[in-house]
Design a protein around this motif. Structure first.
Motif, mmCIF file in Angstrom:
data_model
loop_
_atom_site.group_PDB
_atom_site.id
_atom_site.type_symbol
_atom_site.label_atom_id
_atom_site.label_comp_id
_atom_site.label_asym_id
_atom_site.label_seq_id
_atom_site.Cartn_x
_atom_site.Cartn_y
_atom_site.Cartn_z
ATOM 1 N N ASP A 8 0.870 -1.174 0.000
ATOM 2 C CA ASP A 8 0.000 0.000 0.000
ATOM 3 C C ASP A 8 0.906 1.224 0.000
ATOM 4 N N ILE A 9 1.222 1.725 -1.197
ATOM 5 C CA ILE A 9 2.168 2.831 -1.340
ATOM 6 C C ILE A 9 1.406 4.152 -1.290
ATOM 7 N N ASN B 67 2.044 2.375 3.793
ATOM 8 C CA ASN B 67 1.098 2.113 4.869
ATOM 9 C C ASN B 67 1.143 0.614 5.134
ATOM 10 N N LYS B 68 1.866 0.219 6.194
ATOM 11 C CA LYS B 68 2.089 -1.198 6.470
ATOM 12 C C LYS B 68 0.858 -1.831 7.114
ATOM 13 N N PRO B 69 0.447 -2.996 6.614
ATOM 14 C CA PRO B 69 -0.709 -3.658 7.216
ATOM 15 C C PRO B 69 -0.336 -4.399 8.495
ATOM 16 N N VAL B 70 -1.332 -4.669 9.297
ATOM 17 C CA VAL B 70 -1.153 -5.507 10.479
ATOM 18 C C VAL B 70 -0.679 -6.891 10.039
ATOM 19 N N GLY B 71 0.281 -7.458 10.768
ATOM 20 C CA GLY B 71 0.746 -8.811 10.498
ATOM 21 C C GLY B 71 1.979 -8.906 9.630
ATOM 22 N N MET B 72 2.388 -7.807 8.996
ATOM 23 C CA MET B 72 3.598 -7.840 8.156
ATOM 24 C C MET B 72 4.823 -7.490 8.992
ATOM 25 N N VAL B 73 5.810 -8.383 8.996
ATOM 26 C CA VAL B 73 7.094 -8.108 9.635
ATOM 27 C C VAL B 73 7.884 -7.173 8.719
ATOM 28 N N PRO C 207 14.475 14.445 0.964
ATOM 29 C CA PRO C 207 15.942 14.449 0.935
ATOM 30 C C PRO C 207 16.553 15.166 -0.266
ATOM 31 N N ARG C 208 15.807 15.319 -1.346
ATOM 32 C CA ARG C 208 16.362 15.994 -2.527
ATOM 33 C C ARG C 208 15.863 17.436 -2.649
ATOM 34 N N THR C 209 14.548 17.638 -2.500
ATOM 35 C CA THR C 209 13.960 18.957 -2.757
ATOM 36 C C THR C 209 13.949 19.864 -1.538
ATOM 37 N N GLY C 210 14.063 19.281 -0.342
ATOM 38 C CA GLY C 210 13.982 20.069 0.873
ATOM 39 C C GLY C 210 12.566 20.450 1.268
ATOM 40 N N GLU C 211 11.578 19.917 0.588
ATOM 41 C CA GLU C 211 10.182 20.246 0.856
ATOM 42 C C GLU C 211 9.687 19.541 2.120
ATOM 43 N N ASP C 212 8.946 20.280 2.957
ATOM 44 C CA ASP C 212 8.279 19.663 4.105
ATOM 45 C C ASP C 212 7.110 18.827 3.598
ATOM 46 N N MET C 213 7.062 17.578 4.018
ATOM 47 C CA MET C 213 6.010 16.675 3.554
ATOM 48 C C MET C 213 5.313 16.038 4.749
ATOM 49 N N MET C 214 3.989 15.917 4.657
ATOM 50 C CA MET C 214 3.203 15.287 5.701
ATOM 51 C C MET C 214 2.290 14.240 5.070
ATOM 52 N N PHE C 215 2.284 13.055 5.652
ATOM 53 C CA PHE C 215 1.468 11.959 5.145
ATOM 54 C C PHE C 215 0.532 11.468 6.239
ATOM 55 N N GLU C 216 -0.629 10.994 5.834
ATOM 56 C CA GLU C 216 -1.604 10.467 6.772
ATOM 57 C C GLU C 216 -2.147 9.144 6.273
ATOM 58 N N ALA C 217 -2.422 8.237 7.190
ATOM 59 C CA ALA C 217 -3.020 6.942 6.857
ATOM 60 C C ALA C 217 -4.231 6.723 7.748
ATOM 61 N N PRO C 218 -5.384 6.421 7.175
ATOM 62 C CA PRO C 218 -6.588 6.206 7.986
ATOM 63 C C PRO C 218 -6.481 4.930 8.801
ATOM 64 N N TRP C 219 -7.327 4.816 9.815
ATOM 65 C CA TRP C 219 -7.343 3.613 10.624
ATOM 66 C C TRP C 219 -7.691 2.398 9.775
ATOM 67 N N PRO C 220 -7.044 1.269 10.042
ATOM 68 C CA PRO C 220 -7.477 0.032 9.386
ATOM 69 C C PRO C 220 -8.836 -0.412 9.932
ATOM 70 N N GLU C 221 -9.442 -1.346 9.250
ATOM 71 C CA GLU C 221 -10.814 -1.749 9.573
ATOM 72 C C GLU C 221 -10.964 -2.238 11.011
ATOM 73 N N ASP C 222 -10.009 -3.038 11.499
ATOM 74 C CA ASP C 222 -10.160 -3.577 12.857
ATOM 75 C C ASP C 222 -10.111 -2.475 13.910
ATOM 76 N N PHE C 223 -9.253 -1.479 13.709
ATOM 77 C CA PHE C 223 -9.136 -0.372 14.651
ATOM 78 C C PHE C 223 -10.410 0.470 14.639
ATOM 79 N N SER C 224 -10.919 0.755 13.446
ATOM 80 C CA SER C 224 -12.161 1.524 13.321
ATOM 81 C C SER C 224 -13.323 0.806 13.998
ATOM 82 N N HIS C 225 -13.406 -0.521 13.800
ATOM 83 C CA HIS C 225 -14.483 -1.301 14.404
ATOM 84 C C HIS C 225 -14.388 -1.265 15.927
#
Length: 350
Positions: free
Chosen positions: A116-117, A128-134, A320-338
């Motif tokens: 999930d890129i 966005n790493k899923p639950v269960g992946m090492v 690392p190349r452009t110097g731009e401030d970047m912010m990323f967000e990932a929504p809760w997975p289904e189990d957490f939301s439930h």
């Protein structure tokens, strides 16, 4: 859908969970590619009297000391343009030059595992790493890891230490992490880590009623008996977690935590230490605690939540190349939301 956005706002200075502590590299310069590496580093008097292999390992922490010693002996790593032995003592003013063709840095094999890129360019991948992946192969986990997936997605990552990983999150924690696609990006991200300029926010649900936010400042080290666990112990590494209460239930609290440092299991250890362990944490909670009078739905949900209720929700960094401030967000997975939905209906605050 996972959201990603970049902004020019100032990002608060924090740290995130390092695989290895990184040294600052303000005077690091490079014209490297992913295959041929040409690096220079101007030493200063802080290195005076140290063995040159030790110095090189401090300057370039993404390579092992043994690999750097090998490059010294083979003439790929020069001091003021000359070959020296690994035990050479630094004068504190030398110019180190590393010119080498990279070889495979991992024995792990590529595997076609979906990722999930959230964001990708020529320098970084945010996943966005899923639950269960090492994240990284280890004892009992030689396949099916994020590293195996990265080697398939971007084969040149084989030339980078840990396939470009600069931090990791636990197997049963979901959410965001960043991966470098070249050594320059890896050095830059390591530098940001050392300067605590990477921003990470976690969402979690803990047992008990937490009234207000605060800071937990307690050192963490490996448990002396149970080697799977970390523990609050004298002589441990500094560990600081800032947190805010986001939602209160009768017997549980939803919290947002910001890491100032990044120790193994830091959030889980800190909240367990203050008596508010995370729902589903089988390592730091000895049993599932079902409140008296809980509905069947709440009881089943708590018993069925088989991983720590912890999600890496926000990640901020400087590109690392452009110097731009970047912010990323990932929504809760289904189990957490439930889980949160059930608490809102079945364990509402008074």
């Amino acid at each position: 859908m996972t959201q990603a956005q970049s902004s020019n706002s100032n990002i608060p200075e924090t740290d995130f969970n390092l695989l290895e502590d990184s040294e600052d590299a303000d005077n690091h310069t490079s014209d490297s590619t992913a295959t041929r590496l040409s690096l220079q580093f101007q030493l200063d008097d802080s290195f005076f009297g140290q063995r040159i292999d030790q110095v090189a390992a401090t300057v370039w922490p993404d390579f092992s000391r043994e690999k750097l010693k090998q490059w010294l002996k083979e003439g790929h790593l020069l001091v003021n343009g000359n070959s020296v032995k690994p035990k050479y003592k630094s004068e504190g003013d030398e110019l180190l030059t590393l010119d080498v063709e990279l070889e495979a840095q991992t024995r792990s094999l590529p595997e076609d595992i979906p990722l999930d890129i959230v964001y990708e360019d020529d320098d970084i991948i945010v996943i966005n790493k899923p639950v269960g992946m090492v994240v990284h192969p280890g004892a009992g986990n030689s396949t099916g890891t994020l590293v195996n997936a990265l080697l398939h997605h971007y084969p040149k990552s084989v030339e980078l230490t840990r396939a470009g990983l600069v931090h990791r999150i636990d197997k049963d924690t979901s959410g965001l992490l960043v991966v470098a696609k070249n050594l320059e990006a890896q050095f830059s991200l390591s530098k940001q880590l050392a300067k605590k300029s990477v921003y990470r926010i976690y969402d979690l649900v803990a047992y008990g009623a937490i009234i207000a936010g605060g800071t937990i400042d307690e050192p963490i080290k490996r448990h002396p008996v149970d080697r799977i666990k970390m523990a609050i112990l004298p002589g441990g590494k500094e560990a600081v977690t800032h947190y805010n209460v986001k939602e209160r239930f009768q017997h549980f609290t939803r919290i947002q935590a910001r890491l100032e440092t990044g120790r193994t299991h830091q959030i889980r250890v800190h909240f367990s230490y203050i008596g508010h362990g995370l729902i589903g944490d089988s390592v730091y909670m000895n049993r599932v605690r079902v409140p008296a009078g809980a509905s069947e739905l709440l009881a089943d949900t708590l018993r069925g939540f088989k991983r720590q209720a912890l999600h890496a929700a926000k990640l901020g960094l400087v590109h690392p190349r452009t110097g731009e401030d970047m912010m990323f967000e990932a929504p809760w997975p289904e189990d957490f939301s439930h889980l949160v939905d059930v608490l809102r209906t079945e364990n509402k605050a008074y």
